[in-house]
Design a protein around this motif. Structure first.
Motif, PDB file in Angstrom:
ATOM      1  N   ARG B 195       0.644  -1.169   0.005  1.00  0.00           N
ATOM      2  CA  ARG B 195       0.129   0.041  -0.159  1.00  0.00           C
ATOM      3  C   ARG B 195       0.903   1.061   0.069  1.00  0.00           C
ATOM      4  N   LEU B 196       0.588   2.225  -0.757  1.00  0.00           N
ATOM      5  CA  LEU B 196       1.072   3.444  -0.712  1.00  0.00           C
ATOM      6  C   LEU B 196       0.295   4.557  -0.167  1.00  0.00           C
ATOM      7  N   VAL B 197       0.807   5.426   0.920  1.00  0.00           N
ATOM      8  CA  VAL B 197       0.085   6.305   1.354  1.00  0.00           C
ATOM      9  C   VAL B 197       0.909   7.549   1.211  1.00  0.00           C
ATOM     10  N   VAL B 198      -0.087   8.561   0.793  1.00  0.00           N
ATOM     11  CA  VAL B 198       0.689   9.913   0.313  1.00  0.00           C
ATOM     12  C   VAL B 198       0.031  10.939   0.960  1.00  0.00           C
ATOM     13  N   HIS B 199       0.686  11.711   1.573  1.00  0.00           N
ATOM     14  CA  HIS B 199       0.279  13.233   1.874  1.00  0.00           C
ATOM     15  C   HIS B 199       0.828  14.029   0.933  1.00  0.00           C
ATOM     16  N   GLU B 200      -0.252  14.912   0.323  1.00  0.00           N
ATOM     17  CA  GLU B 200       0.324  15.518  -0.960  1.00  0.00           C
ATOM     18  C   GLU B 200      -0.379  16.875  -1.219  1.00  0.00           C
ATOM     19  N   ALA B 201       0.476  18.042  -1.468  1.00  0.00           N
ATOM     20  CA  ALA B 201      -0.332  19.126  -1.847  1.00  0.00           C
ATOM     21  C   ALA B 201      -0.789  19.191  -3.328  1.00  0.00           C
ATOM     22  N   THR B 202      -1.943  18.810  -3.108  1.00  0.00           N
ATOM     23  CA  THR B 202      -2.883  18.477  -4.432  1.00  0.00           C
ATOM     24  C   THR B 202      -4.358  19.387  -4.349  1.00  0.00           C
ATOM     25  N   GLN B 203      -4.823  19.683  -5.645  1.00  0.00           N
ATOM     26  CA  GLN B 203      -5.897  20.089  -5.900  1.00  0.00           C
ATOM     27  C   GLN B 203      -7.077  18.984  -6.193  1.00  0.00           C
ATOM     28  N   ALA B 204      -6.496  17.515  -6.156  1.00  0.00           N
ATOM     29  CA  ALA B 204      -7.287  16.429  -6.627  1.00  0.00           C
ATOM     30  C   ALA B 204      -6.680  15.363  -5.950  1.00  0.00           C
ATOM     31  N   VAL B 205      -7.127  14.889  -4.940  1.00  0.00           N
ATOM     32  CA  VAL B 205      -6.493  13.664  -4.402  1.00  0.00           C
ATOM     33  C   VAL B 205      -6.901  12.438  -5.167  1.00  0.00           C
ATOM     34  N   SER B 206      -8.034  12.415  -5.881  1.00  0.00           N
ATOM     35  CA  SER B 206      -8.420  11.140  -6.665  1.00  0.00           C
ATOM     36  C   SER B 206      -7.621  11.275  -7.653  1.00  0.00           C
ATOM     37  N   TRP B 207      -7.350  12.177  -8.652  1.00  0.00           N
ATOM     38  CA  TRP B 207      -6.214  12.215  -9.592  1.00  0.00           C
ATOM     39  C   TRP B 207      -4.933  12.018  -9.176  1.00  0.00           C
ATOM     40  N   THR B 208      -4.387  12.340  -8.099  1.00  0.00           N
ATOM     41  CA  THR B 208      -3.281  11.990  -7.791  1.00  0.00           C
ATOM     42  C   THR B 208      -3.082  10.400  -7.559  1.00  0.00           C
ATOM     43  N   ARG B 209      -4.169  10.061  -6.721  1.00  0.00           N
ATOM     44  CA  ARG B 209      -4.265   8.343  -6.482  1.00  0.00           C
ATOM     45  C   ARG B 209      -4.042   7.731  -7.722  1.00  0.00           C
ATOM     46  N   GLN B 210      -5.029   8.197  -9.048  1.00  0.00           N
ATOM     47  CA  GLN B 210      -5.116   7.659 -10.207  1.00  0.00           C
ATOM     48  C   GLN B 210      -3.796   7.396 -10.768  1.00  0.00           C
ATOM     49  N   ALA B 211      -3.072   8.622 -10.861  1.00  0.00           N
ATOM     50  CA  ALA B 211      -1.690   8.893 -11.457  1.00  0.00           C
ATOM     51  C   ALA B 211      -0.786   7.723 -10.798  1.00  0.00           C
ATOM     52  N   LEU B 212      -0.719   7.644  -9.408  1.00  0.00           N
ATOM     53  CA  LEU B 212       0.141   7.002  -8.747  1.00  0.00           C
ATOM     54  C   LEU B 212      -0.158   5.302  -8.871  1.00  0.00           C
ATOM     55  N   ALA B 213      -1.504   4.929  -8.979  1.00  0.00           N
ATOM     56  CA  ALA B 213      -1.824   3.798  -8.987  1.00  0.00           C
ATOM     57  C   ALA B 213      -1.395   3.098 -10.641  1.00  0.00           C
ATOM     58  N   GLY B 214      -1.317   4.232 -11.561  1.00  0.00           N
ATOM     59  CA  GLY B 214      -1.077   3.793 -13.092  1.00  0.00           C
ATOM     60  C   GLY B 214       0.429   3.776 -12.887  1.00  0.00           C
ATOM     61  N   ALA B 215       1.308   4.691 -12.142  1.00  0.00           N
ATOM     62  CA  ALA B 215       2.781   4.421 -12.309  1.00  0.00           C
ATOM     63  C   ALA B 215       3.162   3.266 -11.816  1.00  0.00           C
ATOM     64  N   PHE B 216       2.501   2.801 -10.725  1.00  0.00           N
ATOM     65  CA  PHE B 216       3.145   1.766  -9.860  1.00  0.00           C
ATOM     66  C   PHE B 216       2.516   0.372 -10.142  1.00  0.00           C
TER      67      PHE B 216
END
Lengths: 340, 700
Positions: B195-216
């Motif tokens: 599991r990857l847990v990220v605290h992020e400066a983002t306007q879109a937690v879902s988009w960040t999740r989607q990008a990271l899930a895709g990358a890994f």
């Protein structure tokens, strides 16, 4: 960022001894410029010698009627001093025109004098710069040169070219006030006219000033100057606050009847040093205080000007801007209403 | 359904405000972790080529260095990702500042020192970084970033221009700009097993999740992204950038350890997007009465060679005014630079500069008042979609602004008002921004009658969860008010929770869409909740919903409108330019929270002023990077640059846009603001500046 040792000697002599003995040591005062340089990798001292509290933080009346400003006086305190505001308004105005309130609370008089150019290429380790890395070339000559010189710069040969400007507002005001800079070195104390403290780049653009390594600014002395009571600092910049000068003008004139009887003029943002405009001063004295006189004086100073002709933004616009700013500043001092 | 407003329309302070001013609201970097590690990257010093060697020996040897990753040693990422997300996956360099290695150490200082010690050798290849409209590399893309066609022609605009009584043809330029929010882009990442847990400066937690899930190559459920508070974004924290992928990649190599990375201000100019520079050729044709017969808006603009981003610059001209014939085109220069991204009002902000300055020039050529010219060209139906408007009150904005700005007393003659050595003038420009609804935001309403949140036998409280983002716009307050009205309870009974993918998927804080998209989902969930449980639910009762489609989407064109008025003063000697006065009048549906709405409009207008006078990323094409890469070099308007600034909005009742009746206000404040200032500068001086930013040398 390279690790460094931090030392806090007991007195100024100790600080000077420490830095003089180590070519990689540097003085730290307010740190508003040096700390940036540490982060950028531009300065890599082995030892920082903190001089906070080792030089005077007082502004004192001198026996001759002038003022002596300790090197540790913060910019904000210098700007607010009642004597400075009354007797040397050009200096108080210059201080308030510089930086931001937060920076002025930290920056010291000595550090302000010794701040380095904000040329973008000087501050960027990945681009050539003769000041940062002698012999590597000048990226500004054909680069983003909006803040660069029109007077006294070195355009060629390529391996020493430098068109950087000195960024201080304070130093331009001090230039017009004939200030003296007191310096403590390993050999003792000496006093240097402000006008000769900073250098033109010549063939050695890496050197900003005539100071030897280890010499510490301890005070700035202002001689009495009746003309300074009617003086002004006019700064032209790309935004209304927190911006370096494109062109600035420190000026004082004395008018008797319809004739300018005395004049002091210095320019900022145009050269590697605060530029005392002696040719303009000569042109002013004896002439009537009119826009035509002011423009002619500015043009006299610019006879040998050479702007940076860069395809990515040069300094040709500064020639009419110097003339405009000098005219506006002097017109304000003379109380005139004329306009372009 | 349409909500009856109680909380909506009432000024509501930010519920998170007290925590923010006390410094207790955690931003990403402040997320606590036991013995965190710190990342500092090594960045390419060339714009294009290959890394031929990396010597990490000195960095490896440094005390406190845990790991140095290079393209040779980094874990592999999935292949199916955005080109600029492939960090440390190959030796190719496609932009200056690209990550070529990364150091992890026990302190941030050590990481930075070690990064300086990494020696990288390159084989440089020729690059192109200058925007040149004569370049043979220009191409015509299929679509804009919005998905709309890149080119669109109606009628025969060239013939209409040739036959027009009056024509204006001009070229306008807008520069590359950077968002530069106060909070830099920040990632705090830890791998807990798979599991990857990220605290992020983002306007879109879902988009960040989607990008990271895709990358890994992970399932989205195996990635948590958390961002309850974000210190500004302006679009740069919408998409996911290489810094986020890099931090997660590095964390993968140190399982169980938390890795923190906050960009330096200089890095913010390299890798997290920008607004691309544009060159806009605009032509307007009109009959003698000032009715437009032709509009052409042909754009050439920057993009990146590795990933296309087509700023929708001319889209503004497709719907603003009625004209018999119209052409809008976009040509793209693929440069060896970073990838552009959305920046507050992408398209509308630069496009309105060209279009609304051209309208001012046409007004001058016709001898018609610029407000009157706009009124004469007001469309009956939306010129782009052919649909009637759900509501369009541009004319009302112009009229109200004219009244407040004393427009009727204006002498239209340029260079006619000199006051104390400054030339003064006034200008006007119009604004519009579409009502955007993104699908797919999941909202949940749950009753809490017991435990910490409930109050025993008393009235129920409602927990409302949605993975929305508050980047400063005021989502915490606005969504609380919407939930209160949707549940018909006071705001004190709502416990909102946002900024966490634990709450499901949600669309971004972007495109002025947040209140519409999230609010519609919350309203739907609340309606289901009340249908099921009434007003006296049991503890734990819950209902959820996903943003419903707008049933009116195919029936009406939906946009917010506005009018900007500016007064400009230009120093008669030095050309220094100031804006002593601005007024924005907006018609943007119901204003959910007047307190934060005013700030959003003001912020947009201030950013427009900043674009008009200050902002320019100076891309030195010889090196391929922005050289004014800090806040001393990249000027943003200071308080001293902002004079009197007034905001007003008109009451607008629009039952078609969404249940709240709101249209979205995050972006319209910037649209047209720079044009109003440029038009005022022309009125003040007689000098027409067609290139931003407007600086004093234009008037010398």
């Amino acid at each position: 960022m390279k690790p460094f040792a931090y030392e806090r000697p007991d007195d100024a002599q100790g600080a000077v001894a420490t830095v003089s003995a180590d070519p990689d040591a540097a003085f730290l005062a307010g740190g508003t410029n040096l700390v940036d340089h540490l982060r950028l990798g531009l300065a890599t001292p082995s030892t920082l010698v903190d001089v906070t509290g080792l030089t005077s933080t007082e502004i004192t009346d001198a026996p001759d009627g002038g003022l002596s400003i300790g090197a540790g006086v913060r910019n904000a305190d210098l700007a607010a001093d009642e004597r400075v505001r009354a007797r040397y308004p050009v200096l108080a105005q210059a201080m308030l025109a510089g930086a931001s309130g937060q920076l002025r609370n930290m920056a010291t008089t000595g550090g302000n004098l010794l701040q380095r150019t904000r040329c973008a290429y000087f501050q960027d380790l990945t681009t050539p710069c003769n000041k940062r890395q002698p012999g590597s070339g000048c990226s500004a000559l054909e680069g983003w040169a909006r803040h660069h010189a029109v007077l006294g710069a070195t355009h060629e040969p390529a391996d020493v070219a430098c068109v950087a400007t000195h960024p201080s507002d304070m130093a331009v005001a001090l230039a017009v006030l004939d200030a003296q800079v007191r310096v403590l070195g390993a050999e003792g104390e000496r006093s240097i006219p402000l006008s000769t403290l900073h250098r033109l780049p010549g063939g050695e653009p890496s050197r900003d000033t005539v100071l030897a390594h280890g010499e510490l600014v301890t005070a700035v002395d202002l001689p009495p100057s009746p003309i300074a009571a009617r003086s002004t600092y006019y700064k032209v910049r790309d935004r209304a606050s927190f911006a370096f000068a494109l062109v600035s003008v420190a000026a004082a004139i004395e008018v008797v009847g319809d004739t300018i009887t005395d004049a002091r003029l210095a320019l900022g943002g145009v050269a590697h040093k605060p530029w005392r405009a002696t040719a303009a001063e000569e042109a002013l004295v004896g002439a009537p205080p009119t826009d035509d006189t002011f423009r002619a004086a500015a043009r006299a100073e610019l006879v040998d000007a050479r702007p940076v002709e860069s395809p990515r933004g040069g300094t040709a616009f500064k020639l009419p801007l110097v003339t405009a700013a000098v005219t506006a500043a002097l017109r304000g001092l003379a109380g005139g209403e004329e306009h372009a | 359904m349409t909500l009856t407003p109680h909380a909506m329309g009432t000024a509501m302070p930010r519920p998170e405000g007290p925590e923010k001013v006390r410094g207790r609201a955690p931003y990403a970097f402040e997320h606590p972790a036991a013995e965190p590690l710190y990342l500092f990257p090594v960045q390419a010093a060339i714009p294009r080529g290959r890394v031929t060697a990396i010597d990490t020996s000195a960095a490896d040897a440094l005390d406190g260095v845990v790991l140095v990753l290079t393209p040779e040693t980094a874990p592999r990422l999935s292949d199916a990702i955005d080109p600029d997300h492939g960090v440390l996956q190959s030796a190719q360099v496609h932009q200056y500042g690209q990550y070529v290695a990364a150091v992890v150490a026990t302190t941030s200082e050590t990481a930075r020192e070690a990064a300086d010690l990494v020696r990288v050798t390159y084989a440089q290849e020729p690059h192109v970084a200058a925007l040149d409209e004569d370049s043979s590399e220009l191409y015509g893309p299929d679509t804009l970033v919005t998905g709309a066609p890149a080119d669109d022609t109606r009628g025969d605009p060239d013939a209409a221009l040739a036959g027009a009584a009056v024509t204006v043809r001009a070229t306008y330029r807008t520069p590359m700009e950077h968002h530069e929010p106060m909070e830099p882009h920040t990632t705090v990442a830890v791998w807990e097993g798979e599991r990857l847990v990220v605290h992020e400066a983002t306007q879109a937690v879902s988009w960040t999740r989607q990008a990271l899930a895709g990358a890994f190559g992970l399932a989205e459920d195996d990635v948590d992204v958390v961002a309850p508070h974000v210190g500004g974004g302006f679009g740069s924290k919408g998409g996911t950038h290489p810094n986020t992928v890099l931090t997660a990649l590095v964390a993968r190599a140190v399982p169980g350890r938390t890795v923190k990375y906050a960009l330096t201000r200089q890095q913010m100019f390299d890798l997290v997007g920008y607004r691309p520079a544009t060159i806009q050729h605009v032509a307007l044709g009109a009959d003698a009465d000032g009715r437009l017969t032709a509009i052409t808006h042909d754009v050439v603009e920057q993009s990146s060679r590795i990933q296309e981003f087509v700023e929708p610059t001319a889209a503004f001209s497709r719907g603003m005014y009625e004209a018999g014939a119209r052409r809008t085109t976009h040509r793209v220069a693929p440069l060896d630079i970073g990838v552009p991204t959305y920046m507050r009002a992408p398209g509308e902000a630069p496009g309105s500069f060209g279009a609304e300055c051209a309208m001012d020039e046409l007004a001058g050529a016709l001898g018609v008042d610029p407000i009157e010219l706009r009124v004469r060209n007001e469309p009956e139906v939306d010129p782009e979609q052919g649909l009637p408007y759900s509501s369009r009150n541009l004319v009302a904005c112009l009229r109200r602004g004219a009244e407040r700005f004393d427009w009727s007393r204006r002498d239209p003659t340029p260079r006619s008002r000199l006051v104390d050595g400054w030339w003064h003038g006034t200008g006007v420009a119009a604004a519009s921004f579409p009502v955007v609804r993104f699908p797919g935001s999941e909202a949940r309403v749950r009753a809490a009658r017991n435990g910490a949140l409930g109050n025993g036998a008393g009235a129920p409280r409602y927990v409302v969860e949605i993975a929305a983002s508050d980047i400063g716009q005021g989502a915490w307050a606005a969504l609380t008010a919407i939930a209160a009205d949707a549940l018909d309870v006071p705001v004190e009974r709502i416990d909102l929770a946002i900024g966490d993918t634990a709450f499901g998927s949600a669309s971004p804080a972007g495109g002025s869409s947040g209140t519409t998209s999230w609010g519609a989902a919350i309203t739907e969930a609340a309606e289901r909740f009340r249908d099921k449980y009434g007003d006296d639910p049991d503890d734990g009762d819950e209902a959820d919903a996903t943003t419903p489609d707008n049933p009116w989407a195919a029936e009406y064109a939906m946009h917010a409108y506005g009018a900007h008025f500016a007064e400009v003063a230009v120093h008669a000697d030095t050309g220094e330019i100031r804006v002593p006065r601005m007024l924005g009048v907006f018609a943007a549906g119901r204003i959910v929270n007047p307190l934060t709405a005013r700030s959003q409009f003001l912020g947009g207008m201030t950013m427009g002023l900043s674009a008009a006078l200050h902002e320019e990323s100076v891309l030195d094409d010889r090196f391929g990077h922005v050289v004014n890469r800090d806040f001393a070099g990249y000027h943003i308007a200071t308080c001293a640059d902002v004079g009197r600034m007034d905001v007003e909005w008109l009451d607008e009742d629009d039952p078609y846009v969404n249940p709240m009746g709101s249209k979205g206000i995050g972006e319209i404040g910037i649209v047209g603001a720079a044009a109003a200032i440029a038009n005022a500068a022309h009125h003040a001086t007689g000098v027409r500046v067609r290139s931003l930013p407007i600086t004093l040398d234009a008037f010398l």
